[in-house]
Write an enzyme that holds these catalytic residues in place. Structure first.
Site, PDB file in Angstrom:
ATOM      1  N   TYR A  74      67.571  44.823 131.527  1.00 35.68           N
ATOM      2  CA  TYR A  74      66.304  45.245 131.330  1.00 35.68           C
ATOM      3  C   TYR A  74      65.722  46.192 132.676  1.00 35.68           C
ATOM      4  CZ  TYR A  74      61.033  45.270 131.518  1.00 35.68           C
ATOM      5  OH  TYR A  74      60.103  45.299 131.723  1.00 35.68           O
ATOM      6  N   ASP A 113      69.060  36.872 129.668  1.00 41.08           N
ATOM      7  CA  ASP A 113      68.075  37.351 128.466  1.00 41.08           C
ATOM      8  C   ASP A 113      68.155  37.549 127.305  1.00 41.08           C
ATOM      9  OD1 ASP A 113      65.903  38.607 127.788  1.00 41.08           O
ATOM     10  OD2 ASP A 113      65.681  40.144 129.946  1.00 41.08           O
TER      11      ASP A 113
HETATM   12  C1  LIG Z   1      60.131  43.266 128.651  1.00 44.90           C
HETATM   13  C2  LIG Z   1      61.388  43.062 128.919  1.00 44.90           C
HETATM   14  C3  LIG Z   1      61.997  41.579 130.288  1.00 44.90           C
HETATM   15  C4  LIG Z   1      60.894  41.761 130.664  1.00 44.90           C
HETATM   16  O1  LIG Z   1      59.542  41.061 130.480  1.00 44.90           O
HETATM   17  P1  LIG Z   1      57.870  41.071 131.208  1.00 44.90           P
HETATM   18  O2  LIG Z   1      57.186  40.077 129.903  1.00 44.90           O
HETATM   19  O3  LIG Z   1      57.120  42.495 130.271  1.00 44.90           O
HETATM   20  O4  LIG Z   1      57.393  40.824 132.399  1.00 44.90           O
HETATM   21  C5  LIG Z   1      62.938  41.237 130.197  1.00 44.90           C
HETATM   22  N1  LIG Z   1      63.781  41.284 129.646  1.00 44.90           N
HETATM   23  C6  LIG Z   1      63.887  42.282 128.757  1.00 44.90           C
HETATM   24  C7  LIG Z   1      64.890  41.921 127.616  1.00 44.90           C
HETATM   25  C8  LIG Z   1      62.421  42.730 127.616  1.00 44.90           C
HETATM   26  O5  LIG Z   1      62.981  43.676 127.102  1.00 44.90           O
END
Ligand SMILES: *Cc1c(COP(=O)(O)O)cnc(C)c1O
Length: 385
Positions: A107, A180
């Site tokens: 990300y 993530d």
């Molecule tokens: C959007 C996203 C984030 C960050 O999240 P927010 O809610 O925009 O702060 C982190 N990791 C991934 C894979 C994302 O798609």
């Protein structure tokens, strides 16, 4: 009925009923939103029900956190004001001087944070190619590496990391594994059951699913010292979710399984349809046997390969931007995981530093009719050829 988590139920049942909890004061099936910022003490100056201040003691958080912990098979969950607030809380629970390994494709915002804030704060950060356990093994510094961070599938090439193997390498070095799992959702993979220590989600994406809430989530395998540190950081840094957003997130989660199943099925069809298409140089989707991560994804993910895919358009950046321009159903917008389909030209969004080819379009497939989406892509490619 008492409000507890019945672990014998399937996750989709738990999600649809939001654990089946009833509001203890009214028996309401849908919980109230507690707007109060503060809670009065009793005559003896004792807190009532351990509540004092809304920053982490508002009852509106409890049901959604319990549901998220259940869906990920974790022991506890925390909601945050954004995915970034959740992820950076994991980073800040380390100490300056600690070594972090993260994927070179991840990300964009979190990668920027690691480079521009994490390193400045004292973290030693190494980026390794995604999906290669050997690269993680070569980068670990036993005793010094405290966190291995992976994203699977990772944005926007959808490379897959073998979470079980990454957990082994991290644990052998004395580090924790953070995942993530935003693109996978708990529907398709449950990293804690594969050995991960922490799972992070941008709740803004699939978990809420309707493009109207910014939220973040952490789920832990164990209620240990490092989790206590993250809890402390959420409270003192203040990256808390609002009560209204927590309520909307819980509502979105009730349809998570339906939405993800539908979007996975459509994405598989669209990925297959455009493989070998005259106007498309490559389709990137872990559900296709041609994708480098397919074998691991087939083992590690269940019920689908996700609703995210990318296509490389023949003819370079100009052609890719023209396809985006000609699309009628896909909104030209960032973000992902909502009910409506989106197209994004990552090279434009990320600018000069972008490591991605400028002929790449990222597609977030929503829950519209798949034939309509295929027809829209067909006409946009035909108008570009
Ligand atoms: C959007 C996203 C984030 C960050 O999240 P927010 O809610 O925009 O702060 C982190 N990791 C991934 C894979 C994302 O798609």
């Amino acid at each position: 009925m008492t409000n507890h988590v019945d672990k014998s139920r399937k996750p989709s049942t738990l999600a649809a009923q939001a654990l089946g909890w009833l509001d203890p004061s009214t028996n309401a099936v849908v919980p109230p939103i507690h707007t109060s910022t503060n809670y009065a003490r009793d005559e003896n100056y004792e807190k009532v029900g351990d509540r004092g201040y809304t920053r982490d003691e508002n009852p509106t958080y409890e049901q959604v956190e319990a549901l998220l912990a259940a869906l990920e098979d974790g022991s506890d969950a925390m909601v945050f004001s954004s995915g970034m607030a959740a992820a950076t809380t994991v980073m800040l629970s380390l100490a300056p001087g600690d070594h972090v390994i993260a994927p070179s494709i991840m990300y964009f915002g979190l990668r920027n944070w690691l480079v521009h804030v994490g390193r400045h704060w004292g973290l030693e950060v190494d980026f390794v190619p995604p999906g290669e356990t050997a690269a993680i093994a070569a980068a670990v510094r036993p005793g010094k590496t405290k966190l291995v961070w992976v994203e699977s599938p990772c944005n926007p090439t959808w490379d897959i990391t073998d979470i079980e193997a990454a957990a082994r390498v991290a644990h052998d070095a004395g580090a924790m594994l953070g995942v993530d799992s935003t693109a996978a959702t708990p529907v398709l993979s449950r990293p804690l059951t594969l050995g991960a220590d922490i799972v992070m989600h941008s709740g803004t994406k699939y978990l809420n699913g309707h493009g109207d809430v910014l939220a973040g989530v952490l789920v832990t395998a164990r209620d240990d010292e490092s989790w206590a540190r993250m809890k402390y950081l959420r409270f003192e840094n203040g990256g808390m979710l609002g009560a209204f957003e927590a309520w909307l997130l819980l509502r979105g989660l009730r349809t998570l399984y339906l939405r993800v199943e539908k979007s996975c099925a459509s994405t598989m069809r669209i990925a297959r349809h455009f493989t070998g298409h005259d106007g498309v140089a490559e389709v990137l989707y872990p559900g296709l046997p041609s994708h480098t991560g397919h074998a691991v994804a087939a083992r590690q993910m269940h019920d689908g390969f996700g609703g995210m895919m990318s296509i490389r358009v023949k003819g370079g950046a100009g052609a890719a931007l023209n396809v985006a321009k000609e699309l009628k159903l896909f909104a030209r917008a960032t973000s992902l995981g909502g009910v409506e389909s989106l197209v994004e030209h990552r090279a434009t969004v990320e600018g000069e530093d972008s490591p991605f080819p400028d002929d790449l379009l990222r597609l977030s497939i929503g829950i519209e009719d798949a034939d309509d989406l295929i027809a829209d892509l067909e006409q946009a490619l035909a108008a570009t050829a």
